[in-house]
Design a protein around this motif. Structure first.
Motif, PDB file in Angstrom:
ATOM      1  N   GLU A  19     -61.043  37.279  34.887  1.00 21.46           N
ATOM      2  CA  GLU A  19     -60.699  36.025  34.218  1.00 21.46           C
ATOM      3  C   GLU A  19     -61.748  34.953  34.511  1.00 21.46           C
ATOM      4  O   GLU A  19     -62.163  34.209  33.630  1.00 21.46           O
ATOM      5  N   SER A  22     -64.898  35.782  32.478  1.00 21.74           N
ATOM      6  CA  SER A  22     -64.736  36.050  31.044  1.00 21.74           C
ATOM      7  C   SER A  22     -65.384  35.009  30.138  1.00 21.74           C
ATOM      8  O   SER A  22     -65.844  35.342  29.042  1.00 21.74           O
ATOM      9  N   SER A  23     -65.440  33.759  30.552  1.00 23.89           N
ATOM     10  CA  SER A  23     -65.983  32.717  29.672  1.00 23.89           C
ATOM     11  C   SER A  23     -67.449  32.388  29.968  1.00 23.89           C
ATOM     12  O   SER A  23     -68.019  31.508  29.338  1.00 23.89           O
ATOM     13  N   GLN A  39     -73.738  37.954  34.989  1.00 24.16           N
ATOM     14  CA  GLN A  39     -73.008  36.703  34.836  1.00 24.16           C
ATOM     15  C   GLN A  39     -73.012  36.017  36.192  1.00 24.16           C
ATOM     16  O   GLN A  39     -72.905  36.681  37.227  1.00 24.16           O
TER      17      GLN A  39
END
Length: 156
Positions: A19, A22-23, A39
């Motif tokens: 989570e 994820s963005s 990331q």
């Protein structure tokens, strides 16, 4: 009064990490059918700006898009801070492992970096080995930025 032991905020650590990431943007490079995706996430709770300590977590996914299994043997990092100082880190495997990645499979790990400046960049490469032929080759790790809220941006 709420029962914190059954709070919906408590979740599986892997689910929480997914989570969290994820963005975030994905930096990607492909070399000889090996895809590396990165990331990066600023860690405010582990950073101490008053003491010139800035920390980030990064997640790396290595995908084997080829037809033969490959093994990650070594890593080499180039870590450059906003003052222009570059540190080179070289070692065996990643997070204590020398993973073999089967065709069509992914290997994922999370690690971290800390700097004495509020930002910088990382890039590097992995030394991989084709498990069928024994051939060794370098795989690029894409350059990615280490940004913090303390990083001053100026446009001239």
């Amino acid at each position: 009064m709420p029962d914190w032991a059954t709070s919906p905020l408590l979740q599986d650590p892997e689910e929480a990490m997914n989570e969290l990431f994820s963005s975030l943007p994905v930096y990607e490079a492909v070399t000889e059918h090996v895809r590396v995706q990165v990331q990066v996430f600023w860690l405010p709770d582990q950073s101490e700006p008053d003491e010139h300590s800035y920390c980030w977590a990064y997640r790396i996914r290595i995908g084997n898009d080829g037809t033969q299994p490959v093994q990650l043997l070594e890593r080499t990092w180039h870590i450059t801070d906003t003052a222009g100082h570059t540190e080179y880190v070289h070692g065996s495997g990643v997070v204590g492992e020398l993973p073999v990645i089967q065709p069509g499979a992914l290997y994922e790990y999370t690690s971290g970096a800390s700097l004495t400046t509020p930002g910088g960049f990382m890039s590097g490469h992995y030394l991989m080995q084709d498990k069928s032929s024994g051939r060794r080759f370098d795989v690029s790790i894409p350059a990615f930025s280490l940004d913090s809220p303390f990083l001053l941006r100026q446009i001239h």
